[in-house]
Design an enzyme around this catalytic site. Structure first.
Site, PDB file in Angstrom:
ATOM      1  N   HIS A 154     -38.298  17.078  10.964  1.00  0.00           N
ATOM      2  CA  HIS A 154     -36.893  16.721  10.724  1.00  0.00           C
ATOM      3  C   HIS A 154     -36.755  15.749   9.548  1.00  0.00           C
ATOM      4  O   HIS A 154     -35.810  14.968   9.493  1.00  0.00           O
ATOM      5  CB  HIS A 154     -36.241  16.090  11.967  1.00  0.00           C
ATOM      6  CG  HIS A 154     -36.497  16.842  13.238  1.00  0.00           C
ATOM      7  ND1 HIS A 154     -35.642  17.796  13.739  1.00  0.00           N
ATOM      8  CD2 HIS A 154     -37.546  16.791  14.104  1.00  0.00           C
ATOM      9  CE1 HIS A 154     -36.139  18.282  14.871  1.00  0.00           C
ATOM     10  NE2 HIS A 154     -37.291  17.697  15.108  1.00  0.00           N
ATOM     11  N   SER A 275     -33.125  13.268 -19.546  1.00  0.00           N
ATOM     12  CA  SER A 275     -31.671  13.381 -19.476  1.00  0.00           C
ATOM     13  C   SER A 275     -31.099  13.094 -20.854  1.00  0.00           C
ATOM     14  O   SER A 275     -31.641  12.287 -21.603  1.00  0.00           O
ATOM     15  CB  SER A 275     -31.158  12.370 -18.453  1.00  0.00           C
ATOM     16  OG  SER A 275     -29.828  12.002 -18.749  1.00  0.00           O
ATOM     17  N   LYS A 281     -34.551   8.593 -17.336  1.00  0.00           N
ATOM     18  CA  LYS A 281     -34.776   9.691 -16.384  1.00  0.00           C
ATOM     19  C   LYS A 281     -35.964  10.581 -16.730  1.00  0.00           C
ATOM     20  O   LYS A 281     -36.228  10.888 -17.877  1.00  0.00           O
ATOM     21  CB  LYS A 281     -33.525  10.597 -16.322  1.00  0.00           C
ATOM     22  CG  LYS A 281     -32.326   9.997 -15.636  1.00  0.00           C
ATOM     23  CD  LYS A 281     -32.490   9.801 -14.127  1.00  0.00           C
ATOM     24  CE  LYS A 281     -32.572  11.082 -13.369  1.00  0.00           C
ATOM     25  NZ  LYS A 281     -31.299  11.749 -13.191  1.00  0.00           N
ATOM     26  N   GLU A 288     -37.261  22.419  -9.758  1.00  0.00           N
ATOM     27  CA  GLU A 288     -35.876  22.804  -9.442  1.00  0.00           C
ATOM     28  C   GLU A 288     -35.583  24.230  -9.888  1.00  0.00           C
ATOM     29  O   GLU A 288     -34.890  24.986  -9.206  1.00  0.00           O
ATOM     30  CB  GLU A 288     -34.908  21.831 -10.109  1.00  0.00           C
ATOM     31  CG  GLU A 288     -34.933  20.451  -9.472  1.00  0.00           C
ATOM     32  CD  GLU A 288     -34.147  19.441 -10.293  1.00  0.00           C
ATOM     33  OE1 GLU A 288     -33.160  18.924  -9.787  1.00  0.00           O
ATOM     34  OE2 GLU A 288     -34.529  19.176 -11.445  1.00  0.00           O
TER      35      GLU A 288
END
Ligand code: ARG
Length: 438
Positions: A154, A275, A281, A288
């Protein structure tokens, strides 16, 4: 140029001509189409359906076309219905009248079924190779990083595991993916050439000859099934989908683990991007993208299933669309596994942070219960006692192992000083079948 037209009075509408053409996507079948034709011509020659000299000029012509395409001397373009029409037309241009004998005892229906099977066999084997490579990488990286880490259910810290064991879960998943593909390759290994349009042929052909030359296990048993079976494309795309699901789950973990919140791993700069506005970043774009492309492969599977659903036997033009979806699935999975392979190979494991993660979250609570069971407490009672210990720890902002024995004894008299060794994380991993994680 068309392969048909004798029974038509009117020209085909121009838009319809473009609509009907598959050349822009089935051109990548050229090699398999030519190899299939060479095997077909060899068989026609052996069975005396064409003469020896006809066989020789057909085969020479086909081989030259293959060479010309490969050397970029012949571009696959123009007003042709598909790759089959293109190659036949070029053959006739090259060797003249005898070229018109190529299509004796053959239909584009068994021809395209053959081309797709040959293509699929070769390309699926490449996917199997990249799976083998990622399997090796996973094993190597797992062995090198046999560090303690929190295991989750979980997404809550649950029990202690090792990074090695966690990563090897993916080894098992990818191993099943490989087996699924090998099984699909075995099932598809039947030669459809000779089924002709749907009903075989009156020529005395010998399907065993082409079966052998083209490296199939056997010829298909049923002509209607032979020309209209696309199960293998669905099955392989389904296996691709399962594999993408595995890759995507791994991506999700890499993304989480590389976040500041976890900081368990560092993804190599080569597989990260920055970024345009936030200079600090470093984003896990590769992971992804793989996660995102999984949706596209699922889409291809559903497209294929939907194309085939409700088609009467045997061939229907709907099936021309199968290539678009299969090609896209194939072109997606190959770079996804390759990029994942390289990302795993280059990632850095932040051993200390994983160890810190183990310290918080009472990951040895289950083992405290096991300790009490060993002392004669029933498991359900032990579970309740440890629940109270955890509550007490939360109040005191302590871990179980940092509690004093007196405090523990206040909760249950079964606790003794041997508890501390028993619930030590490193020791926990050495006990029982947990040893397999090391
Ligand atoms: N381009 C077609 C396909 O990919 C080849 C088969 C055409 N057969 C036919 N009877 N029109 O399916």
């Amino acid at each position: 140029m068309k392969l048909w037209g004798g029974r038509f009075k009117k020209e085909e509408d121009k838009q319809m001509e473009d609509f009907n053409s598959s050349l822009h996507f089935d051109k990548r079948l050229y090699k398999y189409d030519i190899l299939g034709s060479i095997a077909h011509v060899n068989m026609l020659g052996e069975k005396n359906i064409i003469k020896e000299d006809e066989k020789v000029s057909l085969i020479d012509g086909l081989k030259e076309i293959l060479k010309d395409i490969e050397n970029d001397k012949l571009k696959i373009e123009g007003n042709y219905e598909d790759i089959h029409s293109f190659i036949e037309a070029k053959l006739i241009e090259k060797i003249g009248e005898v070229g018109k004998k190529l299509h004796t005892s053959r239909s584009r229906n068994d021809q395209v079924a053959l081309d797709m099977k040959l293509f699929t066999k070769e390309k699926t084997k490449l996917v199997v190779k990249s799976i083998e490579s990622i399997l090796k990488t996973i094993k190597d990286v797992a062995d090198k990083n046999n560090y303690i880490m929190p295991g989750y259910t979980h997404l809550q810290r649950a029990q202690v595991v090792t990074f090695k064991h966690h990563l090897l879960a993916y080894y098992n998943m990818f191993l099943r993916d490989k087996k699924r593909l090998l099984n699909a390759l075995d099932l598809l290994d039947e030669n459809p050439l000779g089924c002709c349009a749907l009903a075989g042929t009156t020529y005395d052909i010998d399907r065993d000859i082409t079966t052998k030359e083209l490296g199939f296990n056997k010829s298909v048993d049923n002509f209607l099934d032979g020309v209209s079976d696309r199960d293998y494309l669905i099955e392989i795309t389904s296996s691709f989908s399962i594999m993408m699901m595995h890759l995507s789950r791994l991506c999700e973990e890499l993304i989480l683990w590389s976040s500041q919140e976890f900081n368990f791993i560092t993804i190599d700069d080569s597989y990260s991007t920055g970024s345009s506005i936030m200079p600090q970043k470093k984003n896990p774009d590769a992971a992804e993208l793989i996660r995102g492309k999984t949706g596209s492969v699922y889409g291809n599977l559903f497209s294929l299933l939907t194309v085939m659903k409700g088609l009467p036997l045997a061939y229907n033009k709907d099936m021309q669309e199968d290539k678009i979806h299969f090609f896209n699935a194939l072109d997606t999975v190959i770079p996804c596994i390759e990029i994942m392979d390289k990302m795993i190979k280059t990632l850095k494991v932040n051993k200390e942070n994983m160890k810190k993660g183990v310290k918080k979250g009472f990951l040895n609570a289950t083992e405290v219960a096991d300790y009490l069971v060993n002392k004669g407490v029933a498991f359900r009672d032990a579970h309740k006692i440890v629940g109270e210990v955890v509550l007490y720890c939360e109040e005191k902002n302590s871990t179980i192992e940092d509690l004093k024995l007196d405090d523990l004894k206040n909760i249950s008299s079964y606790f003794d000083k041997d508890l501390y060794d028993f619930i030590d994380y490193e020791n926990v991993l050495k006990k029982g079948i947990k040893k397999d994680m090391l």
